[in-house]
Design a protein around this motif. Sequence first.
Motif, mmCIF file in Angstrom:
data_model
loop_
_atom_site.group_PDB
_atom_site.id
_atom_site.type_symbol
_atom_site.label_atom_id
_atom_site.label_comp_id
_atom_site.label_asym_id
_atom_site.label_seq_id
_atom_site.Cartn_x
_atom_site.Cartn_y
_atom_site.Cartn_z
ATOM 1 N N THR A 1 -11.647 18.735 -15.982
ATOM 2 C CA THR A 1 -12.179 18.027 -14.815
ATOM 3 C C THR A 1 -12.888 19.007 -13.884
ATOM 4 O OG1 THR A 1 -10.061 18.239 -13.671
ATOM 5 C CG2 THR A 1 -10.434 16.184 -14.892
ATOM 6 N N PRO A 2 -14.044 19.518 -14.317
ATOM 7 C CA PRO A 2 -14.780 20.445 -13.444
ATOM 8 C C PRO A 2 -15.266 19.717 -12.192
ATOM 9 C CG PRO A 2 -16.119 19.853 -15.346
ATOM 10 C CD PRO A 2 -14.752 19.262 -15.566
ATOM 11 N N SER A 3 -15.526 20.472 -11.155
ATOM 12 C CA SER A 3 -15.983 19.861 -9.902
ATOM 13 C C SER A 3 -17.350 19.215 -10.076
ATOM 14 C CB SER A 3 -16.046 20.917 -8.795
ATOM 15 O OG SER A 3 -17.131 21.799 -9.031
ATOM 16 N N PHE A 4 -17.608 18.215 -9.247
ATOM 17 C CA PHE A 4 -18.899 17.524 -9.318
ATOM 18 C C PHE A 4 -20.064 18.484 -9.101
ATOM 19 C CE2 PHE A 4 -22.498 15.386 -7.424
ATOM 20 C CZ PHE A 4 -22.802 14.474 -8.423
ATOM 21 N N PRO A 5 -20.012 19.386 -8.082
ATOM 22 C CA PRO A 5 -21.151 20.297 -7.904
ATOM 23 C C PRO A 5 -21.414 21.171 -9.143
ATOM 24 C CG PRO A 5 -19.780 20.314 -5.949
ATOM 25 C CD PRO A 5 -19.032 19.527 -6.996
ATOM 26 N N THR A 6 -20.360 21.555 -9.847
ATOM 27 C CA THR A 6 -20.527 22.350 -11.065
ATOM 28 C C THR A 6 -21.219 21.534 -12.143
ATOM 29 O OG1 THR A 6 -18.601 23.729 -10.569
ATOM 30 C CG2 THR A 6 -19.301 23.624 -12.876
ATOM 31 N N VAL A 7 -20.765 20.311 -12.353
ATOM 32 C CA VAL A 7 -21.381 19.442 -13.363
ATOM 33 C C VAL A 7 -22.830 19.145 -12.979
ATOM 34 C CG1 VAL A 7 -21.298 17.177 -14.475
ATOM 35 C CG2 VAL A 7 -19.181 18.441 -14.066
ATOM 36 N N SER B 1 -29.613 13.854 -17.099
ATOM 37 C CA SER B 1 -29.398 12.884 -16.035
ATOM 38 C C SER B 1 -27.899 12.756 -15.797
ATOM 39 C CB SER B 1 -29.979 11.532 -16.462
ATOM 40 O OG SER B 1 -29.331 10.481 -15.798
ATOM 41 N N LEU B 2 -27.485 12.831 -14.537
ATOM 42 C CA LEU B 2 -26.057 12.658 -14.236
ATOM 43 C C LEU B 2 -25.579 11.268 -14.625
ATOM 44 C CD1 LEU B 2 -25.615 14.476 -10.827
ATOM 45 C CD2 LEU B 2 -24.614 15.109 -13.026
#
Length: 97
Positions: A56-62, A72-73
């Motif tokens: 579960t990497p952080s959103f900013p990292t992804v 595309s996210l």
Amino acid sequence: MVMVRLPLSPVDLERGRRLGALLRSARGSRSMLEVALDAGVSPETLRKIETGRIATPSFPTVAALAAVLGLSLDALWADVGAASGSVRPAVEVAVAP
């Protein structure tokens, strides 16, 4: 106050493996070092994400990795969440000492 991270479910772990595989595939022949530095993350972090060790990497990292890889996210999120049928965000719980 102490932050306690709840254990990840099998669905969370599978979603992390799927995310890692998608990022690895999108990286193609580019080196891990190049992609990591372009995204502003350490090569070790990218390696752990690609191998599912960080499920579960952080959103900013992804978001940074997706931008560097031209993903595309929305599409990435749809692909990663598709197998589980439901997407549950990771939750942290505060516990008083």
